[in-house]
Every structure is written in C-alpha cells, then in structure tokens.
Enzyme design. Structure first.
Site, short mmCIF file in Angstrom:
data_model
loop_
_atom_site.label_atom_id
_atom_site.label_comp_id
_atom_site.label_asym_id
_atom_site.label_seq_id
_atom_site.Cartn_x
_atom_site.Cartn_y
_atom_site.Cartn_z
N LYS A 175 -11.72 0.81 13.85
CA LYS A 175 -10.38 1.20 14.19
C LYS A 175 -10.27 1.53 15.67
O LYS A 175 -9.11 1.24 16.16
CB LYS A 175 -9.84 2.67 13.58
CG LYS A 175 -9.54 2.37 11.94
CD LYS A 175 -8.02 1.25 12.17
CE LYS A 175 -7.80 1.17 10.59
NZ LYS A 175 -6.67 0.24 10.72
N THR A 213 -12.74 -6.67 7.76
CA THR A 213 -11.30 -6.62 7.37
C THR A 213 -10.52 -6.03 8.65
O THR A 213 -9.57 -6.36 9.06
CB THR A 213 -10.76 -5.96 6.01
OG1 THR A 213 -11.77 -6.33 5.18
CG2 THR A 213 -9.46 -5.99 5.60
N ILE A 220 1.48 3.93 2.46
CA ILE A 220 2.34 3.94 3.58
C ILE A 220 3.17 2.58 3.67
O ILE A 220 4.44 2.88 3.70
CB ILE A 220 1.62 4.17 4.74
CG1 ILE A 220 0.84 5.43 4.80
CG2 ILE A 220 2.49 4.45 6.17
CD1 ILE A 220 0.07 5.80 6.06
N GLY A 272 -3.40 -1.91 -2.62
CA GLY A 272 -2.17 -1.87 -2.87
C GLY A 272 -1.86 -2.47 -4.10
O GLY A 272 -2.66 -2.93 -4.69
N ASP A 278 0.34 -8.64 1.55
CA ASP A 278 -0.75 -7.73 0.97
C ASP A 278 -1.73 -8.46 0.10
O ASP A 278 -1.38 -9.44 -0.45
CB ASP A 278 -0.05 -6.49 0.33
CG ASP A 278 -0.70 -5.31 0.33
OD1 ASP A 278 -0.35 -4.43 0.57
OD2 ASP A 278 -1.91 -5.51 -0.58
N TYR A 306 -15.87 2.88 9.82
CA TYR A 306 -14.45 2.88 10.00
C TYR A 306 -13.87 3.33 11.00
O TYR A 306 -12.92 2.49 11.82
CB TYR A 306 -13.89 3.76 8.84
CG TYR A 306 -12.50 3.90 8.67
CD1 TYR A 306 -11.87 2.77 8.47
CD2 TYR A 306 -11.97 5.13 8.60
CE1 TYR A 306 -10.18 2.63 8.09
CE2 TYR A 306 -10.44 5.23 8.54
CZ TYR A 306 -9.98 4.11 8.36
OH TYR A 306 -8.32 4.06 8.09
N GLY A 334 0.79 -1.22 -0.01
CA GLY A 334 -0.04 0.16 0.02
C GLY A 334 0.96 1.30 0.13
O GLY A 334 2.18 1.28 -0.15
N LEU A 373 -0.49 -2.64 9.00
CA LEU A 373 -0.94 -1.36 8.24
C LEU A 373 -2.11 -1.76 7.26
O LEU A 373 -2.83 -1.14 6.81
CB LEU A 373 0.04 -0.92 7.35
CG LEU A 373 1.36 -0.29 7.95
CD1 LEU A 373 2.17 0.45 7.14
CD2 LEU A 373 0.89 0.58 9.07
N ALA A 404 -2.20 0.53 13.19
CA ALA A 404 -2.45 1.57 12.49
C ALA A 404 -3.77 2.07 12.66
O ALA A 404 -4.84 1.42 12.19
CB ALA A 404 -2.26 1.77 10.75
#
Ligand code: UDP
Length: 322
Positions: free
Chosen positions: A153, A95, A12, A36, A31, A149, A10, A76, A117
C-alpha cells in the site's frame, strides 16, 4: 457525474456505489468477486444508472475502457484482511501493486481524478500517537508477511504521488482506519464481525493476545461520506488523508461490549497469536488517526460512537444470520 469503482462489490465499494446512485449519479463497478459479493449490490443491481463488470483490476483493456467513461475513479480493489494477507502474501503484493499501476496508468492518460485506497497499516509499528499523514512509517522485518500489505500500500501511495508530480494526474490517497459496519464479513479476520458472529452464536469470543491492544473503528457510512466529499474538494488533490474515527477502544473492551449487545452467554477467551495466525504475524498496540487534515479540508468530524457502531453491526448480523 460518472463514477468508476474498482472493488465495487466489496464492503466499502458497495456502500459507496449505493450512496452515489442515491445521489443520482451513474456508477460502473469492476470486481473479481474474490472477497466481494454480488449480493452486496442487491439494492442497486437493477438500477438503470448502475453497471457492473466481473473481472480483474489487472486487466488493462477493461480498466482503461471503464476509466475513460468516468469523471472520478475510486480504486478500492485490493487484497485485504490480515488473515488473507498472511496466508497469501504473493497474491497480496501482486494484486495491490499491479492493480494500482494499471488504474493509475489509465487515469493519467486523460487526467481523471483518482482515489487510491490505502490503510492505517502503513504507519506500521509507529509509536508517535496520533498518527499524522506526514509521519515516518515504521515497518517490521520482511520475514513477517503482515508487512507485505503495508509495504504494497505504501508503494501504491508513492506511485500515485509520482503520477501527481510528474504527470499532474489528480490523485487523492485515503488511509482507512479499521472501517467497520454492516456487510463486512469476518471471513478474512476482521475483529468486529467475528466477535458479533461469535456472540450471536453463543460461541467463545476469541480475543488474540492480551486484548489490551487498542483500535479506533471508523463507521462505514461516515467513511463513504468522506470519500464523496473529498471528490468535491480541489484542495484534496495530491494529498494523503487519514479517514476514520479517533475514539479508541481496547479489544477486551470491544469483546465485552459485543457480549452485552448480543445478550450473549459467550465466554471471552484469550488466544495466543501463534495459535490465531500462521507464521509471519506481528500485531501493533495502538493506532489513532489525527483527523485534523480531513477536518480542515472537508469540515468532517466523526460522530458515530463505538457503542452505536456495535449496535448497527449486531442489528445487521441478527437480520442476516445464515
Ligand atoms: N483480533 C481478535 N480476535 C479476532 C480478530 C482480531 O482479537 O477474532 C484482534 C487482532 O489481533 C487485532 C485487532 O483485533 O489486534 C484488530 O484486528 P483486525 O484484523 O480487525 O484489524 P487490524 O487492526 O489488525 O488491521
């Protein structure tokens, strides 16, 4: 040292991988190439100390084997980008929550230093500025899928801190504030790459809402530097950090800046949110990080001005125009 980066192809992750390889480290990445791209890794793909696996972060066996090899894990991999999140909320929640669960379970077995992250989205609609890590979080209604989202997180953060407390797993949580830079795609809704692409193509630069909403854009190179420094800061363990830049700019000002920097004849066009996003969207006005914890812990202050950041992004898109 040996590093394992989930989401390493991705935006970052690929820059972080390059940085670590340049420092002489061994790097494994995982990944699923959903957002990405392998081309992000062109610079390191053939390097003897670089290894990659294409697969899901929810694959327990694979993740566990890769975590076991590493000294430090950067998790990440996540569903990112407001557009993607609003369009695919189920995928986002599953995810993000499941991925962190799998990574943390594997990391806990051998006490591996693990970065989780997170995002400035977790501050939600908070109005007490700047945002500090211990502030209350204020989410919108569950019918507005954008907040899925932020909540996913926030769960990742709770889970990481729970592992730290109960199992003494060394974790570090980083809340990224609008990270931008070369290689970021506008495909998932991010504003700067979209504006730059529009400016270079001479298309209208599309500002959503009034454009008076403000953001602070963190430069990818500086974000990567923070991630690397935090891995060597024992005081960072078990803590949450804002990571980014605290220089604010309105989206209208950003559009104008991009127009100038691309030498474009593009018009700046305002679009209603209802037209720009499907149902379930709600924007926030301002978002500024308090960076004092980061500075106290690793002696970091951002130095890139938004003006220079836009220059770099324009340069990248000019060279890589398809
Ligand atoms: N935005 C915009 N035009 C675009 C994409 C985004 O005006 O083409 C606005 C968006 O509504 C938000 C800001 O720019 O107010 C930053 O959007 P982005 O999705 O990059 O990040 P966010 O801060 O919303 O996570």
């Amino acid at each position: 040292m040996k590093f394992f980066i989930t989401g390493g192809a991705g935006f970052i992750g690929s820059h972080l991988a390059e940085h670590l390889i340049a420092d002489g480290h061994e790097v494994w990445i995982l990944d699923d190439l959903s957002t990405g791209s392998i081309t992000n890794l062109d610079a390191v793909l053939e390097h003897p100390k670089f290894h990659y696996r294409i697969g899901s972060v929810t694959d327990e066996e694979l993740v566990s084997a890769l975590v076991d090899r590493a000294d430090v894990v950067y998790h990440l991999a996540a569903a990112v980008g407001v557009k993607l999140i609003v369009e695919r909320p189920t995928h986002t929640i599953e995810t993000n929550v499941r991925g962190s669960e799998v990574v943390l379970q594997a990391a806990a077995k051998k006490g591996k230093l693990t970065f989780i992250a997170s995002t400035s989205e977790v501050y939600g609609k908070g109005v007490k500025l700047p945002f500090s890590e211990d502030d209350d979080l204020l989410f919108g209604a569950t019918t507005k899928s954008r907040w899925a989202y932020a909540c996913s997180k926030a769960i990742d953060e709770y889970l990481a801190l729970a592992y730290y407390r109960e199992r003494e797993t060394p974790v570090v949580i980083t809340r990224f504030f609008n990270t931008v830079g070369p290689r970021q795609t506008g495909r998932y809704g991010m504003v700067l790459p979209n504006f730059v692409r529009q400016g270079l193509a001479g298309e209208d630069i599309t500002v959503y809402g009034t454009g008076e909403q403000r953001r602070c854009f963190g430069y990818m190179g500086e974000v990567v530097e923070c991630l690397v420094k935090l891995a060597h800061a024992p005081r960072a363990i078990g803590r949450v950090f804002n990571v980014g830049n605290d220089q604010e700019i309105s989206i209208n000002e950003l559009a104008e800046l991009v127009r100038q920097k691309t030498g474009s004849r593009s018009q700046i066009r305002h679009i209603d949110y209802e037209e720009a996003y499907p149902d379930g969207f709600e924007d926030m006005d301002r978002r500024i990080p308090n960076l004092s914890r980061l500075e106290d812990t690793i002696g970091y202050r951002p130095t890139m001005r938004v003006d220079d950041i836009v220059d770099r992004v324009v340069e990248y898109h000019t060279e890589n125009a398809s």
